[in-house]
Scaffold this active site. Structure first.
Site, short mmCIF file in Angstrom:
data_model
loop_
_atom_site.label_atom_id
_atom_site.label_comp_id
_atom_site.label_asym_id
_atom_site.label_seq_id
_atom_site.Cartn_x
_atom_site.Cartn_y
_atom_site.Cartn_z
N ASP A 65 68.70 16.33 30.03
CA ASP A 65 68.63 17.19 31.12
C ASP A 65 67.34 18.43 31.07
OD1 ASP A 65 69.33 18.60 28.79
OD2 ASP A 65 71.03 19.61 29.76
N HIS A 66 66.65 18.25 29.81
CA HIS A 66 65.41 19.29 29.41
C HIS A 66 64.07 18.48 29.92
CE1 HIS A 66 68.47 21.80 27.88
NE2 HIS A 66 67.44 22.63 27.19
N ASP A 120 72.56 23.45 21.72
CA ASP A 120 71.79 24.35 22.43
C ASP A 120 72.48 25.69 22.42
OD1 ASP A 120 70.02 23.84 25.18
OD2 ASP A 120 71.52 25.53 25.41
N ARG A 380 66.98 33.75 30.64
CA ARG A 380 65.98 34.29 29.78
C ARG A 380 64.78 34.69 30.60
NH1 ARG A 380 67.53 30.16 24.91
NH2 ARG A 380 69.44 31.54 24.19
N SER A 544 66.88 30.53 21.62
CA SER A 544 67.18 29.16 21.65
C SER A 544 67.72 28.48 20.22
CB SER A 544 66.30 28.34 22.13
OG SER A 544 65.44 27.48 21.20
N ARG A 546 66.72 25.81 19.00
CA ARG A 546 65.78 24.80 18.55
C ARG A 546 65.38 24.93 17.21
NH1 ARG A 546 61.27 27.21 22.78
NH2 ARG A 546 63.25 26.80 23.97
C1 MIC Z 1 66.42 27.36 25.94
O1 MIC Z 1 67.27 27.57 27.11
O2 MIC Z 1 65.66 27.88 25.61
C2 MIC Z 1 66.54 25.75 25.70
C3 MIC Z 1 65.67 25.06 25.71
O3 MIC Z 1 67.92 25.27 26.26
C4 MIC Z 1 67.19 25.91 24.20
C5 MIC Z 1 67.26 24.49 23.40
C6 MIC Z 1 65.80 23.77 23.00
O4 MIC Z 1 64.89 24.58 22.94
O5 MIC Z 1 65.70 22.65 23.29
C7 MIC Z 1 68.36 26.39 23.73
O6 MIC Z 1 68.79 27.38 24.34
O7 MIC Z 1 68.95 26.36 22.66
FE1 SF4 Z 2 68.49 24.44 30.26
FE2 SF4 Z 2 68.38 26.08 28.23
FE3 SF4 Z 2 67.73 26.73 30.75
FE4 SF4 Z 2 70.21 26.43 30.35
S1 SF4 Z 2 69.00 27.87 29.62
S2 SF4 Z 2 69.27 25.50 31.88
S3 SF4 Z 2 70.10 24.76 28.70
S4 SF4 Z 2 66.59 25.41 29.52
#
Ligand code: MIC
Ligand code: SF4
Length: 650
Positions: A65-66, A120, A380, A544, A546
């Site tokens: 999905d990313h 995630d 975010r 995140s 990550r």
């Molecule tokens: C995000 O919302 O920052 C992400 C991208 O979903 C991350 C995961 C990632 O960095 O792949 C998260 O929330 O953990």
């Molecule tokens: Fe995707 Fe993270 Fe954004 Fe949710 S917050 S939509 S998991 S990138």
């Protein structure tokens, strides 16, 4: 101490070892796991490195999905690897186009009372159906897939007593923004949030999921709603009524802290640039012009959310200078709004329809113009996350976002002069699991060939922690450094499976023209046999899950992070990859040291083993020396992981 809460009940049924007092290390059994593609490739590479033939959790799902832009071969290389490794290891595979992991998991797999560990940070979305759903680094999720316990500290439980019900135009988003105004994004490590009280039943499951999803921004381990009649109706409407069980707090339940919120008193709010806790009422913001509106992300892209948006847009046109984009959270939502005509209402109003994916939320396109005000229903608004430096990104509810799209300025939807179109929950959802590939029998899985195109690397392995750290402070940063600061996503996201390449952009946002980048500085230091150190103030590693924010600095030779406080998931990721998370025993010492100073820790291995305090020597650039005391909150098990250089060496 808390008692009789939903959280304790789930912890009791999953407890494997450890104490039951807040702060004590505890291990729990994980029933379900989820991964997404941007963290998933590393997680499955780690699972392979552990030599696991088949996952041992009750249910594991791999979502794509990313990384959906497919600029270059990297993204599809990842997708092919993920699909083949899922087939080989007994994992469900949700194909690209099926939707955002958290929305789909809630719809198709969430079960009250179960534990879910996801790579995630917004995994707590599952708390909307009464799951204990926790975000973690990929390695922790790989361990859970291997059937290993999840380690955390026993939580302090914050109860939120909801009374009343939401008034027209107010939404779950306004409630979680209110929570952020109370608890902020820092200082909540080791806590879990539980919602209770008479106001709970007025909230549908997707509304509850918006609240638990964005609980991630509070920095708590997870947020949980009880499982009640509303949960039952939601699961029945998904054709999964058999998964329901009732789960409520006891009548005499006690919490470590209680926050009272009267839903009737909420007013429309927004998180102003550039932190989810910079909360302002719409009245405080005023009618400032808006140039971009985006509706979607795992926070607000449910059927209920998008039906409200469609009803508001029907027979209306968006303002001439506004770009409105809408991204449905799942294929289920997209199919339902396309079949009932709501999608046509959006298109006719002027909306740009985006794929069901994370998309703009993670800086995959849709960056706003310089100085443009962008309103997003996301979770975010960290600086630069949109892909535009100096961005002015506000987080709002779908109603506030749509009102702005119609008027071209920040508008309190109550003043639109439109009758509030109350949206009832769907009586039955369109269920079509065709885009989810179930696991195959073990004997067939053994024959599956795992597809590894050239951009699929290997997880790098650290060296054991040295006897002495001969460090240099490569970077000194301030408060609330997010993992987006450490490891940018957006256009760099496609390098998630290639650590040497991705490491080039560590702390890119702090690069100064004409000076070596963090990566160049750290590499030069590493090659000269010295160790890199990062110094930060409060709440280092927000955001995140990550693990690349630990793996890439580790790859560049960073051996320790010294901060006033470090957020939970990031601290665990540092441990997993053998970087020592240290704290200032005396926070005032933060001001006494500078970037470029040397930081030496003699006998670090012994110091970690014998106590909670670590003595370090600082050598200032002018040669002046001083001693400082650092501390750590590491458990014995954490230390046993750090000493050999991380989990993959254990
Ligand atoms: C995000 O919302 O920052 C992400 C991208 O979903 C991350 C995961 C990632 O960095 O792949 C998260 O929330 O953990
Ligand atoms: Fe995707 Fe993270 Fe954004 Fe949710 S917050 S939509 S998991 S990138």
């Amino acid at each position: 101490m808390a008692k009789g809460t939903v959280i304790q009940k789930i912890l009791d049924t999953h407890h494997l070892s450890g104490g039951k007092n807040p702060g004590q290390p505890v291990s729990i059994r994980i029933d379900q796991t989820l991964t997404q593609d941007a963290t998933g490739t590393m997680a499955y590479l780690e699972l392979e490195a552990m030599g696991v033939d088949r996952v041992r959790a009750e249910l594991s799902v791999s979502y794509v999905d990313h990384n959906m832009m497919q600029n270059g071969p990297e993204n599809q290389n990842d997708h092919l690897y993920l699909q083949s490794v899922a087939a080989a290891k007994g994992v469900y595979f949700s194909r690209p186009g099926n939707g955002i992991c958290h929305q789909v998991h809630l719809e198709r797999f969430g079960v009250p009372g179960k534990t879910l560990l996801g790579s995630d940070s917004h995994t707590p979305t599952g708390g909307g159906v009464g799951m204990m759903a926790i975000g973690a680094g990929g390695l922790d999720v790989a361990l859970a897939m291997a059937g290993k316990p999840f380690r955390m500290s026993y939580p302090k439980i914050i109860g939120v007593n909801l009374s009343g019900h939401l008034r027209p135009w107010l939404s779950a988003k306004d409630l979680i923004l209110k929570m952020l105004s109370i608890l902020t994004t820092k200082g909540n490590v080791g806590c879990m949030v539980e919602y209770f009280g008479s106001g709970v039943e007025s909230l549908s499951v997707p509304e509850r999921a918006t609240i638990t999803n964005m609980g991630a921004e509070l920095g708590v381990t997870t947020s949980v709603f009880p499982s009640d009649g509303r949960t039952k109706s939601f699961l029945e409407a998904q054709g999964r009524g058999a998964s329901w069980m009732e789960l409520r707090a006891d009548a005499d339940a006690e919490y470590d802290r209680v926050i009272e919120i009267d839903l009737k008193k909420l007013v429309p709010m927004a998180a102003a640039p550039s932190s989810p806790d910079n909360i302002k009422t719409l009245a405080e913001i005023g009618e400032i012009p808006v140039h971009q509106v985006i509706i979607g992300s795992c926070t607000n892209s449910s059927y209920q959310d998008l039906m409200l948006v469609a009803k508001l847009l029907k027979n209306r046109k968006i303002a001439k200078h506004v770009s409105l984009s809408i991204s449905p959270g799942s294929r289920q939502v997209l199919q339902m709004i396309s079949e009932n005509g709501a999608l046509a209402d959006m298109i006719s109003a002027g909306a740009r329809i985006l794929e069901t994916s994370c998309g703009a939320c993670i800086g995959q396109g849709m960056s706003p113009a310089n100085d443009a005000v962008t309103l997003r229903t996301f979770n975010r608004n960290f600086p630069g996350r949109t892909g535009t430096k100096g961005d002015k990104s506000y987080l709002v509810s779908p109603a506030v976002a749509t009102a702005a799209a119609l008027t071209g300025k920040f508008t309190d939807p109550r003043l639109l002069g439109i009758k509030f179109p109350r949206i009832n929950e769907a009586k039955s959802f369109l269920v079509d699991n065709d885009m989810i590939i179930p696991p195959m029998p073990a004997e067939d899985a053994l024959k599956v060939e795992i597809i590894r195109k050239p951009t699929i690397g290997k997880p790098p392995v650290n060296s054991p922690l040295p006897e002495n750290i001969n460090g240099e402070i490569i970077l000194k940063v301030g408060d609330k450094i997010t993992t987006d600061h450490i490891m940018p996503a957006g256009i760099h996201l496609k390098h998630r499976s290639n650590i040497p390449e991705y490491s080039k952009v560590v702390f890119e946002c702090f690069s100064e023209p004409g000076k070596p980048t963090f990566a160049q500085h750290a590499t030069a230091l590493r090659d000269s046999g010295k160790h890199g150190i990062i110094v930060a103030r409060e709440s280092y590693g927000q955001g995140s899950s990550r693990e690349h924010a630990a793996i890439c600095p580790m790859y560049l030779g960073v051996k320790a992070v010294v901060a006033i406080s470090i957020e939970r998931i990031h601290a665990a990721n540092l441990v997993n990859f053998g970087i020592v998370p240290l704290l200032f025993a005396n926070p005032a010492d933060y001001d006494r040291i500078a970037q470029g100073d040397l930081l030496n820790i003699c006998e670090i291995r012994r110091q970690l083993e014998v106590g909670k305090l670590v003595k370090a020597e600082i050598v200032r650039v002018n040669g002046e020396k001083m001693e400082i005391e650092l501390s750590h909150g590491l458990s014995e098990e954490d230390i046993s992981i750090i000493l050999p250089g991380g989990c993959l060496n254990c």
